[in-house]
Scaffold this motif. Structure first.
Motif, PDB file in Angstrom:
ATOM      1  N   ALA A  56       0.927  -0.929  -0.154  1.00  0.00           N
ATOM      2  CA  ALA A  56      -0.036  -0.016   0.079  1.00  0.00           C
ATOM      3  C   ALA A  56       0.932   1.405  -0.027  1.00  0.00           C
ATOM      4  N   MET A  57       1.906   1.073   0.697  1.00  0.00           N
ATOM      5  CA  MET A  57       2.733   2.419   0.766  1.00  0.00           C
ATOM      6  C   MET A  57       3.493   2.451  -0.567  1.00  0.00           C
ATOM      7  N   TRP A  58       3.995   1.409  -1.194  1.00  0.00           N
ATOM      8  CA  TRP A  58       4.685   1.745  -2.312  1.00  0.00           C
ATOM      9  C   TRP A  58       3.550   2.206  -3.618  1.00  0.00           C
ATOM     10  N   HIS A  59       2.513   1.701  -3.511  1.00  0.00           N
ATOM     11  CA  HIS A  59       1.310   2.191  -4.436  1.00  0.00           C
ATOM     12  C   HIS A  59       0.934   3.703  -4.343  1.00  0.00           C
ATOM     13  N   GLU A  60       0.965   4.148  -2.903  1.00  0.00           N
ATOM     14  CA  GLU A  60       0.845   5.795  -2.961  1.00  0.00           C
ATOM     15  C   GLU A  60       1.813   6.404  -3.331  1.00  0.00           C
ATOM     16  N   VAL A  61       3.068   5.855  -3.089  1.00  0.00           N
ATOM     17  CA  VAL A  61       4.404   6.678  -3.650  1.00  0.00           C
ATOM     18  C   VAL A  61       4.478   6.635  -5.210  1.00  0.00           C
ATOM     19  N   ALA A  62       3.969   5.531  -5.818  1.00  0.00           N
ATOM     20  CA  ALA A  62       3.982   5.553  -7.110  1.00  0.00           C
ATOM     21  C   ALA A  62       2.833   6.419  -7.807  1.00  0.00           C
ATOM     22  N   GLN A  63       1.841   6.347  -7.100  1.00  0.00           N
ATOM     23  CA  GLN A  63       0.683   7.274  -7.542  1.00  0.00           C
ATOM     24  C   GLN A  63       1.047   8.572  -7.305  1.00  0.00           C
ATOM     25  N   HIS A  64       1.750   9.105  -6.282  1.00  0.00           N
ATOM     26  CA  HIS A  64       2.189  10.610  -6.235  1.00  0.00           C
ATOM     27  C   HIS A  64       3.071  10.717  -7.336  1.00  0.00           C
ATOM     28  N   ALA A  65       3.957   9.982  -7.480  1.00  0.00           N
ATOM     29  CA  ALA A  65       5.278  10.052  -8.516  1.00  0.00           C
ATOM     30  C   ALA A  65       4.507  10.378  -9.693  1.00  0.00           C
ATOM     31  N   ALA A  66       3.497   9.545 -10.116  1.00  0.00           N
ATOM     32  CA  ALA A  66       2.886   9.766 -11.322  1.00  0.00           C
ATOM     33  C   ALA A  66       2.063  11.226 -11.630  1.00  0.00           C
ATOM     34  N   ARG A  67       1.442  11.526 -10.332  1.00  0.00           N
ATOM     35  CA  ARG A  67       0.696  12.829 -10.674  1.00  0.00           C
ATOM     36  C   ARG A  67       1.934  14.016 -10.735  1.00  0.00           C
ATOM     37  N   THR A  68       2.910  13.855 -10.140  1.00  0.00           N
ATOM     38  CA  THR A  68       4.035  14.859  -9.889  1.00  0.00           C
ATOM     39  C   THR A  68       4.771  14.868 -11.419  1.00  0.00           C
ATOM     40  N   VAL A  69       4.932  13.957 -12.200  1.00  0.00           N
ATOM     41  CA  VAL A  69       5.399  13.889 -13.322  1.00  0.00           C
ATOM     42  C   VAL A  69       4.608  14.311 -14.492  1.00  0.00           C
ATOM     43  N   ALA A  70       3.002  14.006 -14.116  1.00  0.00           N
ATOM     44  CA  ALA A  70       2.040  14.529 -15.124  1.00  0.00           C
ATOM     45  C   ALA A  70       1.813  15.789 -15.331  1.00  0.00           C
TER      46      ALA A  70
END
Length: 70
Positions: A56-70
């Motif tokens: 769950a933690m890695w999922h949240e990190v990945a989602q945040h990274a995707a939003r930051t890059v987009a």
């Protein structure tokens, strides 16, 4: 500045291997559900529940990274 309340939240309840009153965990789970916060009961001693928490933690990190890059 981004408000802390807008950030994703995960709660880990540790020491479930020595939980003396399961009602306490259920109460916490109900409280967090009202707040729309997911609870991850874990035992650091036995490893129980740690993998779902890490996932769950890695999922949240990945989602945040995707939003930051987009």
């Amino acid at each position: 500045a981004v408000a802390l309340s807008s950030k994703p939240r995960l709660v880990a309840a540790n020491k479930i291997d020595v939980l003396d009153d399961p009602k306490k965990l259920r109460r916490l789970e109900r409280h967090l559900k009202r707040l729309k916060v997911r609870l991850y009961p874990i035992s650091a001693a036995t490893g129980q529940g740690v993998r779902p928490l890490l996932d769950a933690m890695w999922h949240e990190v990945a989602q945040h990274a995707a939003r930051t890059v987009a």
